[in-house]
Design a protein around this motif. Sequence first.
Motif, PDB file in Angstrom:
ATOM      1  N   MET A 164       0.806  -1.004  -0.084  1.00  0.00           N
ATOM      2  CA  MET A 164       0.138  -0.050   0.018  1.00  0.00           C
ATOM      3  C   MET A 164       0.792   1.290  -0.077  1.00  0.00           C
ATOM      4  SD  MET A 164      -3.036   0.693   2.733  1.00  0.00           S
ATOM      5  CE  MET A 164      -1.946   0.994   4.191  1.00  0.00           C
ATOM      6  N   ILE A 165       1.857   1.304   0.872  1.00  0.00           N
ATOM      7  CA  ILE A 165       2.585   2.487   0.967  1.00  0.00           C
ATOM      8  C   ILE A 165       3.820   2.562  -0.435  1.00  0.00           C
ATOM      9  CG2 ILE A 165       4.906   3.132   1.888  1.00  0.00           C
ATOM     10  CD1 ILE A 165       3.915   1.930   4.690  1.00  0.00           C
ATOM     11  N   ILE A 166       3.952   1.323  -1.074  1.00  0.00           N
ATOM     12  CA  ILE A 166       4.811   1.322  -2.248  1.00  0.00           C
ATOM     13  C   ILE A 166       3.961   2.016  -3.411  1.00  0.00           C
ATOM     14  CG2 ILE A 166       5.791   0.088  -4.120  1.00  0.00           C
ATOM     15  CD1 ILE A 166       7.348   0.560  -1.555  1.00  0.00           C
ATOM     16  N   CYS A 167       2.572   1.514  -3.272  1.00  0.00           N
ATOM     17  CA  CYS A 167       1.743   2.193  -4.548  1.00  0.00           C
ATOM     18  C   CYS A 167       1.323   3.707  -4.176  1.00  0.00           C
ATOM     19  CB  CYS A 167       0.470   1.332  -4.487  1.00  0.00           C
ATOM     20  SG  CYS A 167      -0.784   1.705  -5.783  1.00  0.00           S
ATOM     21  N   GLY A 168       1.282   4.004  -2.998  1.00  0.00           N
ATOM     22  CA  GLY A 168       1.280   5.523  -2.589  1.00  0.00           C
ATOM     23  C   GLY A 168       2.326   6.270  -3.075  1.00  0.00           C
ATOM     24  N   LEU A 169       3.398   5.777  -2.873  1.00  0.00           N
ATOM     25  CA  LEU A 169       4.616   6.396  -3.514  1.00  0.00           C
ATOM     26  C   LEU A 169       4.845   6.540  -4.952  1.00  0.00           C
ATOM     27  CD1 LEU A 169       7.021   4.911  -1.014  1.00  0.00           C
ATOM     28  CD2 LEU A 169       6.441   7.342  -0.963  1.00  0.00           C
ATOM     29  N   LEU A 170       4.334   5.614  -5.626  1.00  0.00           N
ATOM     30  CA  LEU A 170       4.104   5.439  -7.123  1.00  0.00           C
ATOM     31  C   LEU A 170       3.171   6.575  -7.538  1.00  0.00           C
ATOM     32  CD1 LEU A 170       4.567   1.803  -8.029  1.00  0.00           C
ATOM     33  CD2 LEU A 170       6.432   3.578  -8.170  1.00  0.00           C
ATOM     34  N   GLY A 171       2.221   6.475  -6.834  1.00  0.00           N
ATOM     35  CA  GLY A 171       0.964   7.342  -7.072  1.00  0.00           C
ATOM     36  C   GLY A 171       1.456   9.025  -7.046  1.00  0.00           C
ATOM     37  N   MET A 172       2.203   9.141  -6.408  1.00  0.00           N
ATOM     38  CA  MET A 172       2.630  10.649  -6.020  1.00  0.00           C
ATOM     39  C   MET A 172       3.212  11.118  -7.538  1.00  0.00           C
ATOM     40  SD  MET A 172       4.832  10.197  -2.386  1.00  0.00           S
ATOM     41  CE  MET A 172       5.201  11.853  -2.535  1.00  0.00           C
ATOM     42  N   SER A 173       3.959  10.108  -8.257  1.00  0.00           N
ATOM     43  CA  SER A 173       4.274  10.478  -9.930  1.00  0.00           C
ATOM     44  C   SER A 173       3.146  10.953 -10.577  1.00  0.00           C
ATOM     45  CB  SER A 173       5.224   9.536 -10.284  1.00  0.00           C
ATOM     46  OG  SER A 173       6.358   9.080  -9.313  1.00  0.00           O
ATOM     47  N   THR A 174       1.933   9.979 -10.751  1.00  0.00           N
ATOM     48  CA  THR A 174       0.989  10.176 -11.391  1.00  0.00           C
ATOM     49  C   THR A 174       0.279  11.558 -11.090  1.00  0.00           C
ATOM     50  OG1 THR A 174       0.575   7.747 -11.307  1.00  0.00           O
ATOM     51  CG2 THR A 174      -1.088   9.189 -12.242  1.00  0.00           C
ATOM     52  N   LYS A 175       0.057  11.695  -9.904  1.00  0.00           N
ATOM     53  CA  LYS A 175      -0.277  13.245  -9.279  1.00  0.00           C
ATOM     54  C   LYS A 175       0.322  14.211  -9.742  1.00  0.00           C
ATOM     55  CE  LYS A 175      -3.888  11.952  -6.488  1.00  0.00           C
ATOM     56  NZ  LYS A 175      -5.136  12.638  -6.375  1.00  0.00           N
ATOM     57  N   PHE A 176       1.570  14.134  -9.806  1.00  0.00           N
ATOM     58  CA  PHE A 176       2.498  14.959 -10.372  1.00  0.00           C
ATOM     59  C   PHE A 176       2.392  15.393 -11.733  1.00  0.00           C
ATOM     60  CE2 PHE A 176       6.787  15.474 -12.636  1.00  0.00           C
ATOM     61  CZ  PHE A 176       7.029  16.667 -12.263  1.00  0.00           C
ATOM     62  N   VAL A 177       2.161  14.451 -12.561  1.00  0.00           N
ATOM     63  CA  VAL A 177       2.028  14.753 -13.896  1.00  0.00           C
ATOM     64  C   VAL A 177       0.576  15.183 -14.218  1.00  0.00           C
ATOM     65  CG1 VAL A 177       1.615  13.304 -16.239  1.00  0.00           C
ATOM     66  CG2 VAL A 177       3.555  12.804 -14.688  1.00  0.00           C
ATOM     67  N   GLU A 178      -0.443  14.390 -13.755  1.00  0.00           N
ATOM     68  CA  GLU A 178      -1.879  15.126 -13.950  1.00  0.00           C
ATOM     69  C   GLU A 178      -1.959  16.569 -13.616  1.00  0.00           C
ATOM     70  OE1 GLU A 178      -4.417  11.907 -12.709  1.00  0.00           O
ATOM     71  OE2 GLU A 178      -4.193  12.636 -10.643  1.00  0.00           O
ATOM     72  N   CYS A 179      -1.740  16.829 -12.607  1.00  0.00           N
ATOM     73  CA  CYS A 179      -1.746  18.290 -11.991  1.00  0.00           C
ATOM     74  C   CYS A 179      -1.157  19.382 -12.670  1.00  0.00           C
ATOM     75  CB  CYS A 179      -1.639  18.478 -10.442  1.00  0.00           C
ATOM     76  SG  CYS A 179      -2.757  17.522  -9.546  1.00  0.00           S
ATOM     77  N   THR A 180       0.169  18.978 -13.198  1.00  0.00           N
ATOM     78  CA  THR A 180       1.075  19.812 -14.071  1.00  0.00           C
ATOM     79  C   THR A 180       0.126  20.469 -15.266  1.00  0.00           C
ATOM     80  OG1 THR A 180       3.232  19.262 -12.861  1.00  0.00           O
ATOM     81  CG2 THR A 180       3.065  20.475 -15.093  1.00  0.00           C
ATOM     82  N   LEU A 181      -0.093  19.328 -16.016  1.00  0.00           N
ATOM     83  CA  LEU A 181      -0.920  19.368 -17.042  1.00  0.00           C
ATOM     84  C   LEU A 181      -2.401  20.199 -16.900  1.00  0.00           C
ATOM     85  CD1 LEU A 181      -0.678  15.761 -18.622  1.00  0.00           C
ATOM     86  CD2 LEU A 181       0.439  17.826 -19.396  1.00  0.00           C
ATOM     87  N   GLY A 182      -3.215  19.877 -15.599  1.00  0.00           N
ATOM     88  CA  GLY A 182      -4.328  20.651 -15.391  1.00  0.00           C
ATOM     89  C   GLY A 182      -3.921  22.303 -15.469  1.00  0.00           C
ATOM     90  N   VAL A 183      -2.805  22.668 -14.914  1.00  0.00           N
ATOM     91  CA  VAL A 183      -2.591  23.887 -14.698  1.00  0.00           C
ATOM     92  C   VAL A 183      -2.147  24.544 -16.198  1.00  0.00           C
ATOM     93  CG1 VAL A 183      -1.279  25.966 -13.739  1.00  0.00           C
ATOM     94  CG2 VAL A 183      -2.053  23.959 -12.224  1.00  0.00           C
ATOM     95  N   LYS A 184      -1.450  23.626 -16.809  1.00  0.00           N
ATOM     96  CA  LYS A 184      -0.916  24.209 -18.103  1.00  0.00           C
ATOM     97  C   LYS A 184      -1.965  24.512 -19.221  1.00  0.00           C
ATOM     98  CE  LYS A 184       2.219  22.814 -21.861  1.00  0.00           C
ATOM     99  NZ  LYS A 184       2.897  24.173 -22.008  1.00  0.00           N
ATOM    100  N   TYR A 185      -2.950  23.594 -19.161  1.00  0.00           N
ATOM    101  CA  TYR A 185      -4.016  23.874 -20.091  1.00  0.00           C
ATOM    102  C   TYR A 185      -5.421  24.370 -19.715  1.00  0.00           C
ATOM    103  CZ  TYR A 185      -0.658  20.959 -23.034  1.00  0.00           C
ATOM    104  OH  TYR A 185       0.534  20.625 -23.881  1.00  0.00           O
ATOM    105  N   ARG A 186      -5.315  24.823 -18.495  1.00  0.00           N
ATOM    106  CA  ARG A 186      -6.286  25.548 -17.972  1.00  0.00           C
ATOM    107  C   ARG A 186      -7.130  26.662 -18.638  1.00  0.00           C
ATOM    108  NH1 ARG A 186      -4.132  28.150 -12.477  1.00  0.00           N
ATOM    109  NH2 ARG A 186      -2.888  29.824 -13.190  1.00  0.00           N
ATOM    110  N   ASP A 187      -8.365  26.976 -18.619  1.00  0.00           N
ATOM    111  CA  ASP A 187      -8.745  28.062 -19.367  1.00  0.00           C
ATOM    112  C   ASP A 187      -9.167  29.235 -18.203  1.00  0.00           C
ATOM    113  OD1 ASP A 187      -9.122  27.283 -21.966  1.00  0.00           O
ATOM    114  OD2 ASP A 187     -11.267  26.892 -21.822  1.00  0.00           O
ATOM    115  N   VAL A 188      -8.866  30.515 -18.459  1.00  0.00           N
ATOM    116  CA  VAL A 188      -9.335  31.672 -17.585  1.00  0.00           C
ATOM    117  C   VAL A 188     -10.287  32.557 -18.124  1.00  0.00           C
ATOM    118  CG1 VAL A 188      -8.223  33.511 -16.388  1.00  0.00           C
ATOM    119  CG2 VAL A 188      -6.641  31.704 -16.896  1.00  0.00           C
ATOM    120  N   GLY A 189     -11.449  32.637 -17.194  1.00  0.00           N
ATOM    121  CA  GLY A 189     -12.378  33.562 -17.768  1.00  0.00           C
ATOM    122  C   GLY A 189     -12.186  34.941 -17.927  1.00  0.00           C
TER     123      GLY A 189
END
Length: 556
Positions: A164-189
């Motif tokens: 569970m801990i190992i998977c959590g540590l691996l999941g940190m990398s996925t969060k890093f990728v998806e949230c960087t992309l989230g900011v990069k391609y966001r729209d601003v009203g």
Amino acid sequence: MRKYLFSLLAVLLPIIGFAQDKGIDEKVNDAFMPIATWWEGFILTSVPIAGLDVPIVVILLVIGATFFTLYFKVPSITKFPTAINTVRGKYVDIEKHGVDKLYDNDEALAEEDILDTIRDESAHGEVSHFQALATAVSGTVGLGNIAGVAVAIAMGGPGATFWMIICGLLGMSTKFVECTLGVKYRDVGDDGTIYGGPMYYLSKGLKATGKAGIGKVLAVLFAILCVGASFGGGNAFQSNQATVQISSLMGLEGGASGTIIGVIMAVLVGIVIIGGIKRIAKITEKVVPFMAGIYILASLVIIFANYQYIDDAFGLIIEGAFTPMAGLGGFMGVLIVGFQRAAFSNEAGAGSAAIAHSAVRTKYPASEGVVALLEPFIDTVVICTMTALVIIFFNIDGANMQSVFTYGAVEGSNVMINATGEQIGGVDLTSIAFDSVIPGFSYVLTIAIVLFAFSTMISWSYYGLQSWKYLFGRGKTADMVYKILFLLFVVIGAAATLDAVIKFSDAMILALVFPNMIGLLLLFPKVREEMKRYLDAIAIKKEALEEGHEDITKHM
């Protein structure tokens, strides 16, 4: 505000009679159950590995997370200090105004020039790094950390904690990728409102790479699934479980109790979500540290109360991870139980958290990516591990080292207690474990569960609303329609037991993984570019400070 609440009550109160009609409740449930069962089975389609059926979605999550971990050189470790410094606000000046205007100069700026620059420049965004993190954590930390982990440990043994801990540590990398992309391609009203998440990086990001068609399809699919998930797993299920805990604690009985609790929760949730992400962030930045602090503190009390068994507990965790006890499905069985619990808990790869992180104030997308990697660490590595240790200690009888329950003796989501033969759920198991050391803590745990549920609901309301706006536009009418529907599901979840509806929509959270992970695997090179840009900016600031420039953060 007052007019909105009166309108809300006018919509909610007439459903009391419907919600309490157990005949209608059962008819809806029975009619929808075959669809829900099919959908859940489809999303959790498995393949046999080492004699066990492993859901494809879990395989996709683990393979993706492992790839990102290797590609970005273990960011869970190498970028952890940067993440802490970013949350602390050490780089807030360059994130808001850009390093070139503040530090990338031959001479240090005078104080009046610094103030002028700060007044003239500002980053897009609505919340701070900490607020974005708190909002995202509130969406993942919940009953899965309390009930889900308890059942996972009872099923897979102490060794499941290691994986569970190992998977959590691996999941940190996925969060890093998806949230960087989230900011990069966001729209601003035009009014500065942020619109972000997988819907936008799937459509805009893939369009930029010449894959506009598939990007649009994946974005719409994600948005539809996210709306459904927000109504069910992120809402109705949460209000249902909170109501059960409140009713049990207070001894409430009677047909109207669930509805009354549901209406109260709906009003409280409504007050928060009216204000959008800014108000949600203000609430979660207070609630999340409070509830997590109480839970972690109580866990530490139990750990220190059992200090003489700490070496035994960690010995069981390490030994069980590689040489599991008989009857647990062997090595792969323990590994899969641990990985599956962690993946379901922190939602790394589902993309939902990227919606909250997209609203951060920054000019550097990777700054929020590194902050986001703290989320699985808090959710899985810390809180889930704390729960696991509490359960392991509870299963050791101090007098004669006999087990309270037998690892692997789990039917469905129920654990059998050896002494009585009684089968109890994960929440009850965790509650008893805490009560065995801290008498009466079950009351505090109930409060924590309610806070977990409340914070999860308000976070998922934002996720669903952003997806709703992507599908139906950003007008006030679309906004109001979604919020009323969302609050309606708060009451329905509390008053009725529509197991099929909740089961169907809960599976939608996992379904988000499929369109999201496709996008991540196609767009990850962009994350590397953004990470380099952010680290270069930090390096320029550091060099400027060494050369005598003033640290501008003290003016902010």
